[in-house]
Structures are given as structure tokens and as C-alpha cells.
Design a protein around this motif. Structure first.
Motif, PDB file in Angstrom:
ATOM      1  N   ALA A   1      23.986  -7.542  21.011  1.00 17.96           N
ATOM      2  CA  ALA A   1      22.828  -6.756  20.581  1.00 17.96           C
ATOM      3  C   ALA A   1      21.576  -7.614  20.445  1.00 17.96           C
ATOM      4  CB  ALA A   1      23.131  -6.070  19.249  1.00 17.96           C
ATOM      5  N   THR A   2      20.442  -7.059  20.845  1.00 23.38           N
ATOM      6  CA  THR A   2      19.168  -7.766  20.738  1.00 23.38           C
ATOM      7  C   THR A   2      18.259  -7.157  19.675  1.00 23.38           C
ATOM      8  OG1 THR A   2      18.153  -6.397  22.458  1.00 23.38           O
ATOM      9  CG2 THR A   2      19.246  -8.425  23.170  1.00 23.38           C
ATOM     10  N   GLY A   3      18.649  -6.036  19.091  1.00 22.86           N
ATOM     11  CA  GLY A   3      17.795  -5.342  18.130  1.00 22.86           C
ATOM     12  C   GLY A   3      17.698  -6.016  16.783  1.00 22.86           C
ATOM     13  N   GLU A   4      16.581  -5.741  16.116  1.00 21.59           N
ATOM     14  CA  GLU A   4      16.385  -6.206  14.734  1.00 21.59           C
ATOM     15  C   GLU A   4      17.172  -5.338  13.763  1.00 21.59           C
ATOM     16  OE1 GLU A   4      11.876  -7.104  14.192  1.00 21.59           O
ATOM     17  OE2 GLU A   4      12.099  -5.671  15.861  1.00 21.59           O
ATOM     18  N   VAL A   5      17.471  -4.111  14.198  1.00 20.79           N
ATOM     19  CA  VAL A   5      18.218  -3.142  13.405  1.00 20.79           C
ATOM     20  C   VAL A   5      19.458  -2.754  14.203  1.00 20.79           C
ATOM     21  CG1 VAL A   5      18.172  -0.795  12.460  1.00 20.79           C
ATOM     22  CG2 VAL A   5      16.165  -2.270  12.237  1.00 20.79           C
ATOM     23  N   ILE A   6      20.594  -2.671  13.509  1.00 16.34           N
ATOM     24  CA  ILE A   6      21.852  -2.269  14.143  1.00 16.34           C
ATOM     25  C   ILE A   6      22.263  -0.916  13.589  1.00 16.34           C
ATOM     26  CG2 ILE A   6      24.301  -2.819  14.452  1.00 16.34           C
ATOM     27  CD1 ILE A   6      22.423  -4.862  15.809  1.00 16.34           C
TER      28      ILE A   6
ATOM     29  N   TRP B   1      18.006  11.110  14.479  1.00 15.87           N
ATOM     30  CA  TRP B   1      18.922  10.191  13.800  1.00 15.87           C
ATOM     31  C   TRP B   1      18.359   8.773  13.718  1.00 15.87           C
ATOM     32  CZ3 TRP B   1      22.521   6.386  15.975  1.00 15.87           C
ATOM     33  CH2 TRP B   1      23.460   5.922  15.045  1.00 15.87           C
ATOM     34  N   VAL B   2      17.966   8.190  14.834  1.00 18.68           N
ATOM     35  CA  VAL B   2      17.485   6.803  14.820  1.00 18.68           C
ATOM     36  C   VAL B   2      16.229   6.684  13.966  1.00 18.68           C
ATOM     37  CG1 VAL B   2      16.573   4.902  16.216  1.00 18.68           C
ATOM     38  CG2 VAL B   2      18.537   6.222  17.042  1.00 18.68           C
ATOM     39  N   THR B   3      15.289   7.588  14.153  1.00 21.20           N
ATOM     40  CA  THR B   3      14.037   7.561  13.392  1.00 21.20           C
ATOM     41  C   THR B   3      14.306   7.637  11.889  1.00 21.20           C
ATOM     42  OG1 THR B   3      12.820   8.537  15.219  1.00 21.20           O
ATOM     43  CG2 THR B   3      11.830   8.731  13.034  1.00 21.20           C
ATOM     44  N   ALA B   4      15.164   8.550  11.482  1.00 21.05           N
ATOM     45  CA  ALA B   4      15.466   8.731  10.061  1.00 21.05           C
ATOM     46  C   ALA B   4      16.203   7.523   9.482  1.00 21.05           C
ATOM     47  CB  ALA B   4      16.290   9.995   9.857  1.00 21.05           C
ATOM     48  N   MET B   5      17.140   6.989  10.233  1.00 28.27           N
ATOM     49  CA  MET B   5      17.906   5.842   9.741  1.00 28.27           C
ATOM     50  C   MET B   5      17.008   4.612   9.586  1.00 28.27           C
ATOM     51  SD  MET B   5      21.086   6.851   9.262  1.00 28.27           S
ATOM     52  CE  MET B   5      22.426   5.728   9.632  1.00 28.27           C
ATOM     53  N   VAL B   6      16.164   4.355  10.571  1.00 26.34           N
ATOM     54  CA  VAL B   6      15.265   3.199  10.499  1.00 26.34           C
ATOM     55  C   VAL B   6      14.277   3.369   9.346  1.00 26.34           C
ATOM     56  CG1 VAL B   6      13.445   1.921  11.718  1.00 26.34           C
ATOM     57  CG2 VAL B   6      15.556   2.552  12.917  1.00 26.34           C
ATOM     58  N   ALA B   7      13.753   4.571   9.158  1.00 31.79           N
ATOM     59  CA  ALA B   7      12.822   4.827   8.054  1.00 31.79           C
ATOM     60  C   ALA B   7      13.505   4.584   6.710  1.00 31.79           C
ATOM     61  CB  ALA B   7      12.284   6.248   8.133  1.00 31.79           C
ATOM     62  N   ALA B   8      14.732   5.054   6.552  1.00 31.98           N
ATOM     63  CA  ALA B   8      15.460   4.866   5.293  1.00 31.98           C
ATOM     64  C   ALA B   8      15.775   3.395   5.049  1.00 31.98           C
ATOM     65  CB  ALA B   8      16.740   5.688   5.304  1.00 31.98           C
ATOM     66  N   LEU B   9      15.982   2.627   6.113  1.00 31.53           N
ATOM     67  CA  LEU B   9      16.264   1.203   5.979  1.00 31.53           C
ATOM     68  C   LEU B   9      15.062   0.455   5.407  1.00 31.53           C
ATOM     69  CD1 LEU B   9      18.586  -0.782   6.493  1.00 31.53           C
ATOM     70  CD2 LEU B   9      17.571  -1.248   8.729  1.00 31.53           C
ATOM     71  N   GLY B  10      13.875   1.041   5.513  1.00 37.55           N
ATOM     72  CA  GLY B  10      12.690   0.444   4.917  1.00 37.55           C
ATOM     73  C   GLY B  10      12.763   0.404   3.401  1.00 37.55           C
ATOM     74  N   GLU B  11      13.608   1.262   2.811  1.00 41.37           N
ATOM     75  CA  GLU B  11      13.725   1.338   1.351  1.00 41.37           C
ATOM     76  C   GLU B  11      15.087   0.889   0.821  1.00 41.37           C
ATOM     77  OE1 GLU B  11      12.587   5.200  -0.090  1.00 41.37           O
ATOM     78  OE2 GLU B  11      11.058   5.390   1.462  1.00 41.37           O
TER      79      GLU B  11
END
Length: 187
Positions: A89-94, A107-117
Motif C-alpha cells: 500500500a502507498t496510501g497515508e490512510v488504510i 464510504w471512503v469519504t466518511a471514513m477519512v473524515a471521521a479519521l480526522g477526529e
């Protein structure tokens, strides 16, 4: 330093979605199509870690544009497949999901947004969409299962974590089988 204006695009982290797969050809296409239809505005890679499929899973994955298939047949088990996917994997987020599910378009948008908190994010599981008439019974059975009721845990079928954190934790424990590896990693 001036704050960005509303018209200034906000940089989105790179995301790697890892899907462990073994003999899931009949379902995998729907999941890959759902991932291709994501509304996530940032860079997104999809890695299918094939864990020794004997069906057409590799062909189904290879036929989808932008999907990278890696051979994870050296050792059996979804944790080995996830960890091998992580090494590619090359991503900053898994994010991880299962081959026999279908994620929502957001799904991806919501998960990444929640990871901000949060340090670790798990998505809501919908048992009814793919299993009409059976989903409610599955959900009720899982709610009654109190083995892990004293601490919350994220399920790897809808899971999100920063790559640097996951690598520092050395990925998933490959000695654990089907079900407790996600709780162990969450804790």
C-alpha cells in the motif's frame, strides 16, 4: 499565514483500500464496482490480496481498471493477506473491507473524515441490504454476542486507520483467526 478560502481545494490524503480475498469471485465484482463509484475526491488505490483462490477471483479483480492484485497465497488467512496488502500500500490512510460486501458510495469519504477526529474508525454494518429477510436475524445474533462487550472494537470489514499507525502496530496478528484480530488491533 492566511487561512484557505472556501474556493481553495483542501488536499485529501492518499487512501489504500485492502481487500483480502479467497474464492469470492461471485461477490468481488460488486464490491470493486462500489469502490470505483466512490465520491472520494482524493487519490484512491484498491489492492486485492488474493489468498489462494481456486475460483475466478483473480480474473474478476484483474478485469477492473485501477485494481492491483497481489498474490497472498504463501500463507493462508485474511490477516496474512491484509498484512501483505499493507506492505504494498502507498496510501497515508488504510481502509479494509471484505470481498463479499458492498460499500456505500460515500464510504471512503466518511471514513477519512471521521479519521480526522479519531485514531481508528469503523463503519456501520448493514446486514439487511445484501441479505433481505435474514439481515435482522444476523444483526440480533451479533448484538447478543457479549464476548467482547466490555470494550468497543472496529471490524475489519469496514475499518480505517492511518498507515503510519498500522505499520507501527505491525499490522494484524497473523496467529489469530477470523474474528478476534480486529478486536486485538483495536485495543
Amino acid at each position: 499565514m492566511t487561512p484557505p478560502s472556501e474556493s481553495t481545494p483542501v488536499s485529501q490524503p492518499t487512501v489504500s483500500v485492502i481487500i483480502p480475498c479467497k474464492d469470492a469471485g461471485q461477490w468481488l465484482g460488486a464490491q470493486l464496482d462500489a469502490l470505483r463509484a466512490q465520491d472520494y475526491p482524493g487519490p484512491l488505490e484498491v489492492i486485492v490480496a488474493d489468498n489462494g483462490s481456486m475460483d475466478d477471483s483473480k480474473r474478476v479483480a484483474s478485469d477492473r481498471p485501477g485494481v492491483r492484485v497481489i498474490d497472498a497465497s504463501e500463507r493462508r488467512g485474511p490477516n496474512f493477506a491484509r498484512n501483505l496488502g499493507l506492505s504494498h500500500a502507498t496510501g497515508e490512510v488504510i481502509l479494509t473491507c471484505d470481498a463479499d460486501d458492498v460499500v456505500d458510495a460515500h464510504w471512503v469519504t466518511a471514513m477519512v473524515a471521521a479519521l480526522g477526529e479519531h485514531d481508528l474508525v469503523a463503519g456501520r454494518l448493514d446486514y439487511e441490504s445484501l441479505n433481505p429477510g435474514q439481515g435482522a436475524a444476523v444483526e440480533e445474533r451479533l448484538e447478543k454476542d457479549s464476548r467482547l462487550g466490555f470494550l468497543p472494537a472496529a471490524a475489519t470489514c469496514s475499518f480505517c486507520i492511518r498507515a503510519e499507525v498500522l505499520r507501527a502496530l505491525v499490522g494484524w496478528d497473523e496467529t489469530l483467526d477470523y474474528g478476534f484480530e480486529d478486536a486485538e488491533l483495536s485495543w
